[in-house]
Structures are given as structure tokens and as C-alpha cells.
Design a protein around this motif. Structure first.
Motif, PDB file in Angstrom:
ATOM      1  N   PRO A 151      16.386   5.874-123.208  1.00  0.00           N
ATOM      2  CA  PRO A 151      16.721   5.243-124.491  1.00  0.00           C
ATOM      3  C   PRO A 151      16.507   3.737-124.467  1.00  0.00           C
ATOM      4  CG  PRO A 151      18.708   5.670-123.242  1.00  0.00           C
ATOM      5  CD  PRO A 151      17.586   6.280-122.460  1.00  0.00           C
ATOM      6  N   LEU A 152      16.430   3.156-125.646  1.00  0.00           N
ATOM      7  CA  LEU A 152      16.412   1.706-125.792  1.00  0.00           C
ATOM      8  C   LEU A 152      17.668   1.132-125.151  1.00  0.00           C
ATOM      9  CD1 LEU A 152      15.459  -0.976-127.102  1.00  0.00           C
ATOM     10  CD2 LEU A 152      16.584  -0.206-129.220  1.00  0.00           C
ATOM     11  N   GLY A 153      17.505   0.071-124.361  1.00  0.00           N
ATOM     12  CA  GLY A 153      18.629  -0.463-123.605  1.00  0.00           C
ATOM     13  C   GLY A 153      19.635  -1.242-124.423  1.00  0.00           C
ATOM     14  N   ASP A 154      19.227  -2.367-125.009  1.00  0.00           N
ATOM     15  CA  ASP A 154      20.139  -3.239-125.756  1.00  0.00           C
ATOM     16  C   ASP A 154      19.596  -3.516-127.147  1.00  0.00           C
ATOM     17  OD1 ASP A 154      21.886  -3.560-123.574  1.00  0.00           O
ATOM     18  OD2 ASP A 154      20.671  -5.191-122.768  1.00  0.00           O
ATOM     19  N   VAL A 155      20.513  -3.567-128.107  1.00  0.00           N
ATOM     20  CA  VAL A 155      20.177  -3.933-129.477  1.00  0.00           C
ATOM     21  C   VAL A 155      20.966  -5.183-129.834  1.00  0.00           C
ATOM     22  CG1 VAL A 155      20.385  -3.291-131.911  1.00  0.00           C
ATOM     23  CG2 VAL A 155      19.627  -1.597-130.233  1.00  0.00           C
ATOM     24  N   ALA A 156      20.261  -6.244-130.182  1.00  0.00           N
ATOM     25  CA  ALA A 156      20.902  -7.477-130.636  1.00  0.00           C
ATOM     26  C   ALA A 156      20.672  -7.606-132.138  1.00  0.00           C
ATOM     27  CB  ALA A 156      20.325  -8.679-129.903  1.00  0.00           C
ATOM     28  N   ILE A 157      21.745  -7.572-132.904  1.00  0.00           N
ATOM     29  CA  ILE A 157      21.646  -7.688-134.360  1.00  0.00           C
ATOM     30  C   ILE A 157      21.704  -9.164-134.721  1.00  0.00           C
ATOM     31  CG2 ILE A 157      22.712  -7.094-136.560  1.00  0.00           C
ATOM     32  CD1 ILE A 157      23.878  -4.620-135.211  1.00  0.00           C
ATOM     33  N   VAL A 158      20.673  -9.645-135.375  1.00  0.00           N
ATOM     34  CA  VAL A 158      20.608 -11.053-135.762  1.00  0.00           C
ATOM     35  C   VAL A 158      20.748 -11.177-137.280  1.00  0.00           C
ATOM     36  CG1 VAL A 158      19.137 -11.614-133.800  1.00  0.00           C
ATOM     37  CG2 VAL A 158      18.094 -11.057-135.990  1.00  0.00           C
ATOM     38  N   GLY A 159      21.153 -12.371-137.717  1.00  0.00           N
ATOM     39  CA  GLY A 159      21.220 -12.634-139.147  1.00  0.00           C
ATOM     40  C   GLY A 159      22.608 -12.582-139.741  1.00  0.00           C
ATOM     41  N   THR A 160      23.643 -12.296-138.936  1.00  0.00           N
ATOM     42  CA  THR A 160      25.001 -12.288-139.462  1.00  0.00           C
ATOM     43  C   THR A 160      25.617 -13.675-139.314  1.00  0.00           C
ATOM     44  OG1 THR A 160      25.943 -11.618-137.333  1.00  0.00           O
ATOM     45  CG2 THR A 160      25.315  -9.871-138.860  1.00  0.00           C
ATOM     46  N   LYS A 161      26.684 -13.924-140.072  1.00  0.00           N
ATOM     47  CA  LYS A 161      27.353 -15.219-140.011  1.00  0.00           C
ATOM     48  C   LYS A 161      28.138 -15.355-138.706  1.00  0.00           C
ATOM     49  CE  LYS A 161      27.885 -15.632-145.030  1.00  0.00           C
ATOM     50  NZ  LYS A 161      28.850 -15.736-146.160  1.00  0.00           N
ATOM     51  N   ARG A 162      28.048 -16.516-138.098  1.00  0.00           N
ATOM     52  CA  ARG A 162      28.759 -16.769-136.850  1.00  0.00           C
ATOM     53  C   ARG A 162      30.280 -16.608-137.050  1.00  0.00           C
ATOM     54  NH1 ARG A 162      27.531 -20.066-132.329  1.00  0.00           N
ATOM     55  NH2 ARG A 162      25.631 -20.770-133.389  1.00  0.00           N
ATOM     56  N   GLY A 163      30.900 -15.829-136.170  1.00  0.00           N
ATOM     57  CA  GLY A 163      32.353 -15.689-136.202  1.00  0.00           C
ATOM     58  C   GLY A 163      32.898 -14.844-137.336  1.00  0.00           C
ATOM     59  N   ASP A 164      32.064 -14.095-138.030  1.00  0.00           N
ATOM     60  CA  ASP A 164      32.526 -13.261-139.134  1.00  0.00           C
ATOM     61  C   ASP A 164      33.333 -12.083-138.580  1.00  0.00           C
ATOM     62  OD1 ASP A 164      32.725 -11.366-141.262  1.00  0.00           O
ATOM     63  OD2 ASP A 164      31.044 -12.331-142.272  1.00  0.00           O
ATOM     64  N   LYS A 165      34.650 -12.118-138.790  1.00  0.00           N
ATOM     65  CA  LYS A 165      35.533 -11.096-138.220  1.00  0.00           C
ATOM     66  C   LYS A 165      35.268  -9.716-138.825  1.00  0.00           C
ATOM     67  CE  LYS A 165      39.309 -14.249-136.998  1.00  0.00           C
ATOM     68  NZ  LYS A 165      40.742 -14.575-137.200  1.00  0.00           N
ATOM     69  N   ALA A 166      34.940  -9.686-140.105  1.00  0.00           N
ATOM     70  CA  ALA A 166      34.679  -8.397-140.754  1.00  0.00           C
ATOM     71  C   ALA A 166      33.433  -7.746-140.177  1.00  0.00           C
ATOM     72  CB  ALA A 166      34.524  -8.591-142.257  1.00  0.00           C
ATOM     73  N   VAL A 167      32.406  -8.537-139.921  1.00  0.00           N
ATOM     74  CA  VAL A 167      31.182  -8.007-139.319  1.00  0.00           C
ATOM     75  C   VAL A 167      31.465  -7.491-137.920  1.00  0.00           C
ATOM     76  CG1 VAL A 167      28.929  -8.652-138.408  1.00  0.00           C
ATOM     77  CG2 VAL A 167      29.593  -9.386-140.702  1.00  0.00           C
ATOM     78  N   LYS A 168      32.204  -8.274-137.151  1.00  0.00           N
ATOM     79  CA  LYS A 168      32.532  -7.852-135.791  1.00  0.00           C
ATOM     80  C   LYS A 168      33.303  -6.529-135.800  1.00  0.00           C
ATOM     81  CE  LYS A 168      34.888  -9.351-131.571  1.00  0.00           C
ATOM     82  NZ  LYS A 168      35.727 -10.395-130.935  1.00  0.00           N
ATOM     83  N   ALA A 169      34.269  -6.418-136.710  1.00  0.00           N
ATOM     84  CA  ALA A 169      35.066  -5.185-136.796  1.00  0.00           C
ATOM     85  C   ALA A 169      34.195  -4.002-137.200  1.00  0.00           C
ATOM     86  CB  ALA A 169      36.200  -5.378-137.797  1.00  0.00           C
ATOM     87  N   ALA A 170      33.273  -4.208-138.133  1.00  0.00           N
ATOM     88  CA  ALA A 170      32.399  -3.123-138.589  1.00  0.00           C
ATOM     89  C   ALA A 170      31.498  -2.642-137.460  1.00  0.00           C
ATOM     90  CB  ALA A 170      31.562  -3.592-139.767  1.00  0.00           C
ATOM     91  N   VAL A 171      30.987  -3.567-136.661  1.00  0.00           N
ATOM     92  CA  VAL A 171      30.125  -3.188-135.539  1.00  0.00           C
ATOM     93  C   VAL A 171      30.932  -2.466-134.464  1.00  0.00           C
ATOM     94  CG1 VAL A 171      28.684  -4.079-133.674  1.00  0.00           C
ATOM     95  CG2 VAL A 171      28.417  -4.962-135.990  1.00  0.00           C
ATOM     96  N   GLU A 172      32.142  -2.943-134.198  1.00  0.00           N
ATOM     97  CA  GLU A 172      32.996  -2.274-133.210  1.00  0.00           C
ATOM     98  C   GLU A 172      33.322  -0.846-133.656  1.00  0.00           C
ATOM     99  OE1 GLU A 172      36.299  -4.921-132.895  1.00  0.00           O
ATOM    100  OE2 GLU A 172      35.322  -6.204-131.386  1.00  0.00           O
ATOM    101  N   ARG A 173      33.593  -0.662-134.954  1.00  0.00           N
ATOM    102  CA  ARG A 173      33.835   0.683-135.471  1.00  0.00           C
ATOM    103  C   ARG A 173      32.598   1.539-135.297  1.00  0.00           C
ATOM    104  NH1 ARG A 173      32.523   3.653-139.917  1.00  0.00           N
ATOM    105  NH2 ARG A 173      34.094   5.178-140.677  1.00  0.00           N
ATOM    106  N   ALA A 174      31.429   0.983-135.587  1.00  0.00           N
ATOM    107  CA  ALA A 174      30.180   1.724-135.456  1.00  0.00           C
ATOM    108  C   ALA A 174      29.937   2.155-134.016  1.00  0.00           C
ATOM    109  CB  ALA A 174      29.014   0.874-135.954  1.00  0.00           C
ATOM    110  N   VAL A 175      30.281   1.295-133.079  1.00  0.00           N
ATOM    111  CA  VAL A 175      30.092   1.636-131.664  1.00  0.00           C
ATOM    112  C   VAL A 175      30.969   2.827-131.288  1.00  0.00           C
ATOM    113  CG1 VAL A 175      30.464   0.837-129.305  1.00  0.00           C
ATOM    114  CG2 VAL A 175      29.309  -0.650-130.953  1.00  0.00           C
ATOM    115  N   VAL A 176      32.226   2.807-131.712  1.00  0.00           N
ATOM    116  CA  VAL A 176      33.125   3.935-131.425  1.00  0.00           C
ATOM    117  C   VAL A 176      32.581   5.212-132.053  1.00  0.00           C
ATOM    118  CG1 VAL A 176      35.405   4.915-131.899  1.00  0.00           C
ATOM    119  CG2 VAL A 176      35.205   2.547-131.128  1.00  0.00           C
ATOM    120  N   LEU A 177      32.203   5.118-133.314  1.00  0.00           N
ATOM    121  CA  LEU A 177      31.712   6.299-134.026  1.00  0.00           C
ATOM    122  C   LEU A 177      30.428   6.821-133.379  1.00  0.00           C
ATOM    123  CD1 LEU A 177      32.786   7.838-136.434  1.00  0.00           C
ATOM    124  CD2 LEU A 177      31.330   6.461-137.917  1.00  0.00           C
ATOM    125  N   GLY A 178      29.529   5.909-133.036  1.00  0.00           N
ATOM    126  CA  GLY A 178      28.276   6.325-132.413  1.00  0.00           C
ATOM    127  C   GLY A 178      28.487   6.979-131.070  1.00  0.00           C
TER     128      GLY A 178
END
Length: 497
Positions: A151-178
Motif C-alpha cells: 500500500p501507499l505509505g504516507d498521505v500528507a493532506i495539504v491546503g488546510t488552515k494551520r491549527g484548525d482544531k475542527a480539521v484535526k478532529a475530522a481527520v482523527e475520526r477518519a483514521v479511526v473509522l478507516g
């Protein structure tokens, strides 16, 4: 497993094996989606023109590679299609699918920068989940080598606002779900000589300890003592004895309780009513409902949802032998009802019935069962949509709304009262078969008979989308798909408030 992170670098400045951008079909040709600006700048504003030259159209599912221009630290640009261009943001499912296509296309790469449209937290979460699901590979029983890429090793998502807590929470939820969906996919893909009721239960115990879940396993002796005639009747023909597994997550501030019941037929030969040739090879997937329930309970625990969720995994192997249940036998189910077995290949409803009655004894607010239950549902809805039946109109509509929002195609189905008469039996309280036409609805009506008064209940027949026998598409691989995990988790989040 693929790692997902948020990066503050620009797509052009990030060191990676590839940069992923999104394109769409505009009224006058190919258009770049938001997120591709830095890459387009490196191409002197001609990225869309270059991609069009090599055949890109922006169609959904499309993936086109071009060498990177000077100024981009990655050597490759991958453009993935979103379908029709929009003036506003792209919906979450389009982003999940595009990210999944990118992850599949870049299998074997160490790192990729995903410069897709991530205008808000939901979009960032969709990209993260799509990338994780798209990068899935089943490896448990394969010796990787030769042409295998990994599989692809690492995915770096670019283009989000620095320090955006909502974005961080959404990605963390996605990781758990995935991760939990991919765990479920592994279970569905395991061969039946590796995954049978006992070994399935052992996996639940191990994962339960890891995540602080309370797990209880009823073996043949306990099932016999408890009078679980449905589960025992289905499992009688196999050397691998059945199990009923309870896996519970509780939250100290929970105000609602949910019970998820999963059909866990680890292999379905049809029993004495043997399946015809050509229908046996994928029957390891007949435990996909139990797999989805397990994945959803673990996800709820990892997310710390403020709701109590109990999973009931009704596990058995349906085999023909001298001890197997015969057509014409009468089983005394858990709770006392009797069922005349007219077809031993209608076994899923038998194990679910026992588990539904047991789940109802704990007085949850809602019971939802999940099962690869009927070929009739596939005939009605095809291979990518599951059916929803319920004893409550509001619950049925809510489950449908949540499923569609989560990216799982579903359709509301009725429970016509007139079909119940077809299950009348002269020797038992009811039979496990009724009218042939509307067989998926008949199965739902059978299960409804075992739901306790005062409890809302929904039935998800995932026979079509639980196992993909065709080529991969979007973020969906060939084989186990983990259908219903997202819907169950969304229902738990909805109940948590």
C-alpha cells in the motif's frame, strides 16, 4: 497501514513521490479543482492544458499521471477526476472516491501529497478516509513478493488552515473509522479455515482487551444451557461449534443505549439445502454483518462517543452432515418460540432471531441488525445498495439519511403485513420461509417477530454491497467492503447527541 497527516507545506514544496490534484468536467473542458493552485503555478498556469493533452477529462474514477514541472519537489503529478464541476464545494463522497482512486493508483509509493479541495473539516475528513480505504490491501494469507507493490505509505493532506482544531478532529475520526473498516475487511476476506466461530470470538476478546471493551463469549455448552436453539440448530452440522459473542462499550455519561446484532455465518454451504455449484466460493463473506457490528463497536469506543453500544455477534458455520438440521425440523428458539425449518439455507434469520431476543432483554433504546441475509435484496437493489426495514418509520428514515450522508447507498424497504401469513406453520409458531416473491421483505418480517415490545428496531440487509466481486472502484477494493460500519457509527453519534 497507510499513515495520514496534515501538512502546512504547499503541494509544490513538499518532498514526496507524487502530488495529487483533482480535476473536474467543466462546461468547456477540463477544470482544476481548488487545491491545485501551487502545482498549476509551477506549470505556468498550463496544468489543465497539459492534462487535457494526455487525455484527462475529469470524469469520476479517472487517474492521469504527468511528470512534474520544475519547482515541484515531487517527480510526479497525479490528477484524479471528481466528475462534474461545481461552483461550490465538492461533496464528501466525491472527495472520498477521488482520494481512494489516488491511493490505489499510488500503491507502492512511500509518500504522497494530497492537494485536493479541503475547504472545511468535513472535506478534510473525507479525503483522509478515502485515502485510508483506497490504500487497503488484504495480506493475511498472501506471501507478498514478485509484482506485489504494497500500500501507499504516507498521505500528507495539504491546503488546510494551520491549527484548525475542527480539521484535526475530522481527520482523527477518519483514521479511526478507516482502521476499523479495514479491520472488518480483513475479517470478511479471511478464508473460512482460518476464521470460524471460535477464532472469530478469540479475535474479539483480544481487541476488546486492547480497547477496554467488555466481552462475553457463549460456547456450545453455554448456548445449550441457555436454550439458544436457532444458533445451535444452524451450527449443528459443523465440527466448528457456534458462539454468541457480546462486546460492550459503555460511557459514564451516556443517556442512550444501542444494540447492534450481526449475522456471523463464517461459512455458508446452505446446509442440507445445499447451495448450487458456483454459489459457494464467496460464502466466507456471510459473516460480514457481524464484522461490521464488531468494527462499529470498536470505533465507538475509540471515538469516546457518549452512548452505550453493545454488539451481539451470532457466529456459526452452516454445513451439511449427519448432525445437521434438516428441512422439516422444528427449533425452539431463545425465548421459547418455535420455528419450522423449511430451508436450511435460510439460516441467517435463525441465528439473528436468538441474538435479537437476547439483546432485547437488556432493554436498549434501539436494536439494529446487520446481515448478508437474502439474494432477493440483491435482486431488488443491486450490488451496491443495502435495504433498510424497521418497525418504526422515524428510525427507518433516520438510518437512511445517516447512511447516505456517510457514503453508503441505502434504500428504505417496507414490511408488508400480508406477507406474514406465508410463514404460518402447522407444526410450529412460524416457519423460516414464506412467499418466494418479496423474499427479502419476508426475512425482515421473520426477524420482526423476535423484537420485544417497546423497542425500536431496524434491519439492514447488506447482501449486495458487503462483498465486491468485481473490479475495485473509488475507495472500494475487491472482496470485503466493510459496508454498514459507517452507518452504525453515524447512528451511534446521532444517539450520543
Amino acid at each position: 497501514m497507510t499513515a495520514v497527516s496534515l501538512s502546512t507545506s504547499t503541494a509544490a514544496a513538499l518532498r514526496a513521490d507524487a502530488v495529487v490534484v483533482a480535476v473536474a468536467k467543466g462546461p468547456k473542458g477540463l477544470v482544476l479543482a481548488p487545491g491545485a493552485e501551487a502545482v498549476d503555478e509551477a506549470f505556468e498556469g498550463k496544468l489543465a492544458e497539459v492534462l487535457t493533452t494526455v487525455g484527462a477529462t475529469g470524469a469520476e474514477g479517472e487517474a492521469v499521471k504527468v511528470p512534474a514541472a520544475a519547482g515541484i519537489k515531487a517527480p510526479l503529478v497525479l490528477a484524479v477526476g471528481l466528475g462534474e464541476a461545481t461552483d461550490d464545494s465538492y461533496d464528501a463522497e466525491a472527495l472520498r472516491a477521488a482520494a481512494g482512486v489516488a491511493a490505489r493508483t499510488l500503491a507502492g509509493a512511500k509518500k504522497a501529497a494530497f492537494a485536493l479541495p479541503v475547504a472545511d473539516a468535513d472535506a478534510a475528513g473525507a479525503v483522509a478516509l478515502g485515502a485510508l480505504l483506497g490504500s487497503y490491501e488484504y495480506t493475511a494469507t498472501r506471501n507478498l513478493g514478485g509484482d506485489a507493490k504494497g500500500p501507499l505509505g504516507d498521505v500528507a493532506i495539504v491546503g488546510t488552515k494551520r491549527g484548525d482544531k475542527a480539521v484535526k478532529a475530522a481527520v482523527e475520526r477518519a483514521v479511526v473509522l478507516g482502521e476499523e473498516m479495514n479491520r472488518t475487511r480483513d475479517l470478511v476476506n479471511l478464508p473460512p479455515n482460518d476464521l470460524f466461530p471460535k477464532t472469530f470470538a478469540e479475535r474479539v476478546v483480544a481487541v476488546g482487551k486492547e480497547h477496554g471493551l467488555k466481552v462475553e463469549v457463549l460456547d456450545e455448552k453455554a448456548l445449550t444451557k441457555g436454550g439458544f436453539g436457532g444458533i445451535l440448530g444452524v451450527g449443528n452440522g459443523s465440527e466448528h461449534g457456534p458462539r454468541l459473542v457480546k462486546v460492550a462499550y459503555t460511557h459514564p455519561k451516556a443517556k442512550a443505549s444501542l444494540a447492534f446484532v450481526g449475522k456471523g455465518i463464517t461459512y455458508d454451504s446452505g446446509g442440507i439445502s445445499l447451495k448450487p455449484a458456483g454459489h459457494n466460493e464467496t460464502m466466507k463473506c456471510d459473516m460480514a454483518g457481524a464484522g461490521a457490528v464488531f468494527g462499529a463497536v470498536v470505533a465507538a469506543a475509540r471515538l469516546g462517543l457518549q452512548v452505550n453500544v453493545t454488539g451481539w455477534l451470532a457466529l456459526a458455520e452452516n454445513m451439511p452432515s449427519g448432525t445437521a438440521t434438516r428441512p422439516g425440523d422444528v427449533l425452539r428458539m431463545y425465548g421459547g418460540k418455535t420455528v419450522e425449518v423449511l430451508n436450511t439455507d435460510a439460516e441467517g434469520r435463525l441465528v439473528l432471531a436468538d441474538a435479537i431476543v437476547r439483546a432485547g432483554e437488556e432493554k436498549p433504546d434501539t436494536i439494529v441488525d446487520v446481515a448478508t441475509l437474502t439474494g432477493a435484496m440483491m435482486m431488488a437493489l443491486g450490488s451496491r445498495t443495502f435495504g433498510i426495514m424497521a418497525n418504526d418509520d422515524e428510525l427507518r428514515a433516520t438510518v437512511h439519511t445517516l447512511a447516505e450522508a456517510a457514503g453508503e447507498p441505502a434504500w428504505q424497504m417496507p414490511l408488508p403485513a400480508h406477507l406474514r401469513k406465508g410463514m404460518d406453520s402447522g407444526v410450529a409458531d412460524l416457519a423460516n420461509m414464506g412467499e418466494r416473491m418479496g423474499g427479502g421483505l419476508v426475512a425482515g418480517l421473520f426477524l420482526k417477530e423476535f423484537v420485544a415490545d417497546g423497542i425500536t428496531w431496524a434491519h439492514l440487509d447488506i447482501a449486495g454491497p458487503a462483498f465486491n466481486e468485481s473490479a475495485p472502484f473509488g475507495y472500494t477494493p475487491k472482496g470485503g467492503t466493510a459496508t454498514a460500519v459507517r452507518t452504525l457509527v453515524a447512528l451511534a453519534e446521532h444517539a450520543a447527541g
